[in-house]
Design a protein around this motif. Structure first.
Motif, PDB file in Angstrom:
ATOM      1  N   ASP A 113      -8.897   2.698   8.802  1.00  0.00           N
ATOM      2  CA  ASP A 113      -8.538   4.117   8.220  1.00  0.00           C
ATOM      3  C   ASP A 113      -9.648   4.696   8.856  1.00  0.00           C
ATOM      4  O   ASP A 113     -10.940   4.696   8.509  1.00  0.00           O
ATOM      5  N   ASP A 116     -11.437   7.801   5.903  1.00  0.00           N
ATOM      6  CA  ASP A 116     -11.088   8.118   4.256  1.00  0.00           C
ATOM      7  C   ASP A 116     -11.666   9.157   3.498  1.00  0.00           C
ATOM      8  O   ASP A 116     -13.211   9.617   3.693  1.00  0.00           O
ATOM      9  N   LEU A 246     -12.604   7.149  -1.750  1.00  0.00           N
ATOM     10  CA  LEU A 246     -12.703   5.708  -2.027  1.00  0.00           C
ATOM     11  C   LEU A 246     -14.095   5.087  -1.254  1.00  0.00           C
ATOM     12  O   LEU A 246     -14.597   4.240  -2.149  1.00  0.00           O
ATOM     13  N   TYR A 262      -8.472   1.649  -9.061  1.00  0.00           N
ATOM     14  CA  TYR A 262      -7.162   2.392  -8.759  1.00  0.00           C
ATOM     15  C   TYR A 262      -5.910   1.385  -9.050  1.00  0.00           C
ATOM     16  O   TYR A 262      -5.481   0.697  -8.192  1.00  0.00           O
ATOM     17  N   LYS A 275      -1.739   3.545  -5.008  1.00  0.00           N
ATOM     18  CA  LYS A 275      -1.849   4.492  -3.639  1.00  0.00           C
ATOM     19  C   LYS A 275      -2.559   3.728  -2.441  1.00  0.00           C
ATOM     20  O   LYS A 275      -2.527   3.918  -1.306  1.00  0.00           O
ATOM     21  N   LEU A 276      -3.419   2.718  -2.808  1.00  0.00           N
ATOM     22  CA  LEU A 276      -4.412   2.394  -1.826  1.00  0.00           C
ATOM     23  C   LEU A 276      -3.668   1.253  -0.907  1.00  0.00           C
ATOM     24  O   LEU A 276      -2.690   0.451  -1.510  1.00  0.00           O
ATOM     25  N   GLU A 281      -7.636  -0.614   3.584  1.00  0.00           N
ATOM     26  CA  GLU A 281      -8.305  -0.221   2.617  1.00  0.00           C
ATOM     27  C   GLU A 281      -8.969  -1.331   1.694  1.00  0.00           C
ATOM     28  O   GLU A 281     -10.143  -1.774   1.690  1.00  0.00           O
ATOM     29  N   ALA A 282      -7.894  -2.058   0.852  1.00  0.00           N
ATOM     30  CA  ALA A 282      -8.632  -3.022  -0.151  1.00  0.00           C
ATOM     31  C   ALA A 282      -8.919  -4.414   0.613  1.00  0.00           C
ATOM     32  O   ALA A 282      -9.940  -4.788   0.139  1.00  0.00           O
ATOM     33  N   ARG A 314       0.992  -1.300  -0.023  1.00  0.00           N
ATOM     34  CA  ARG A 314      -0.072  -0.712  -1.199  1.00  0.00           C
ATOM     35  C   ARG A 314      -0.074  -1.892  -2.344  1.00  0.00           C
ATOM     36  O   ARG A 314       0.486  -2.721  -2.434  1.00  0.00           O
TER      37      ARG A 314
END
Length: 337
Positions: A113, A116, A246, A262, A275-276, A281-282, A314
């Motif tokens: 990302d 972010d 985040l 989230y 959303k993530l 991201e995760a 997501r």
């Protein structure tokens, strides 16, 4: 005691590994150089024409900020020419980013990302680059495929983020603990400032966007009510802290403890998982959290065990101190998850 820069730290740790290879160290060094370039632009963003929108829409349906686009281009340009990557994926690009013809490739894939929290750029709030590195699964003599990118998070060989704020700080793991490095602008080097980070077993902060309360299910509402109670397990209400970036919210949680959430919501039936993004991201933040003795879940499953089916998949994310994350799991199980 002499200061240790990030390259020295990487080389020391790679020597301890029987799998140590120069490709991996070179990959991380090229990432670090990219972070320095992005940091330079972020710190002078208000002085040059890099704020505001480009007028384009990214694959997520979001307006692209100029610094988003700049950061994405820096990472793609530098890493495509590093000679150690066979393919990449960015939050800003719909499909696989292939290495241009004529450039050498390697055995690793990079997912990132680029910036972010970019909706906070004009407010001068912390933003950051999140990254994740895997070894490719297909034979090296063949072109990279989606199989090389769509791997479970548990397969990551490195992950972390670079936070651009009052100082520029990189936090990363290569699978043997988490370390933080702060950029010293006087020498242009990331110096080891936070060795062997461990998230507190229990914190005193919960972080969630409570403006979306009406879109949550009953389990999530009970979770937040628990953190506000006087008679919870810590016998005191938790403090609420939510930045809306985040990488910044996670960084605070990593250092101070507590939990970031989230969850899924019911606003958009096309996006029932929140959303993530799992891949950009995760997964990387979950790898960092677990290496720092924390936990990360979607409310039911360990994040790192989820098998991805799409680059921009997501997922709900509950991440932080083990006691808080386990409590969230307990409440979700009580509701039949």
């Amino acid at each position: 005691m002499p200061e240790v820069n990030v390259t020295e730290h990487l080389l020391l740790n790679q020597k301890k590994s029987p799998m140590a290879r120069g490709q991996f160290t070179h990959l991380l060094n090229q990432l670090i150089l990219s972070f320095k370039i992005i940091s330079r632009e972020v710190t002078k963003a208000g002085l040059v024409d890099v704020l505001g929108f480009t007028g384009e829409i990214n694959v997520q349906g979001e307006e692209v900020k100029k610094l988003d686009e700049y950061s994405n281009n820096v990472l793609i340009h530098r890493m495509s020419r590093a000679g150690v990557i066979c393919a990449m994926s960015s939050e800003e690009n719909e499909g696989i980013i292939e290495i241009p013809a004529g450039f050498p490739t390697g055995d690793y894939v990079l997912i990132f990302d680029p910036l972010d929290g970019s909706s906070n750029i004009e407010a001068n709030i912390n933003i950051g680059t999140i990254f994740s590195v895997y070894r490719r699964k297909t034979p090296s003599e063949q072109p990279a495929t989606l199989e090389d990118l769509l791997q479970q998070g548990v397969n990551q060989v490195a992950a972390g983020y670079c936070l651009y704020g009052s100082s520029t700080m990189m936090v990363m793991t290569t699978g043997s603990g988490v370390h933080g490095f702060t950029l010293d602008p006087s020498v242009g080097e990331f110096l080891l400032s936070h060795p062997d980070i461990k998230i507190p077993e229990r914190g005193s902060i919960y972080s969630i966007n409570e403006g979306y309360t009406r879109y949550w299910d009953a389990a999530t509402r009970e979770v937040v009510d628990y953190f506000k109670e006087i008679d919870n397990e810590r016998k005191s209400p938790y403090s609420s802290r939510y930045i809306g970036s985040l990488v910044a919210d996670f960084h605070r949680t990593l250092l101070y403890g507590g939990v970031f959430l989230y969850p899924a919501d019911m606003r958009d039936p096309k996006k029932p998982k929140g959303k993530l993004r799992l891949m950009s991201e995760a997964n990387p933040l979950s790898f960092v959290a677990e290496q720092a003795w924390g936990l990360a879940t979607d409310g039911v499953h360990r994040i790192l065990d989820i098998q991805p089916t799409a680059l921009h998949q997501r997922v709900p994310l509950i991440i932080g101190s083990p006691l808080e994350v386990e409590k969230v799991r307990e409440i979700y199980r009580k509701h039949g998850y």
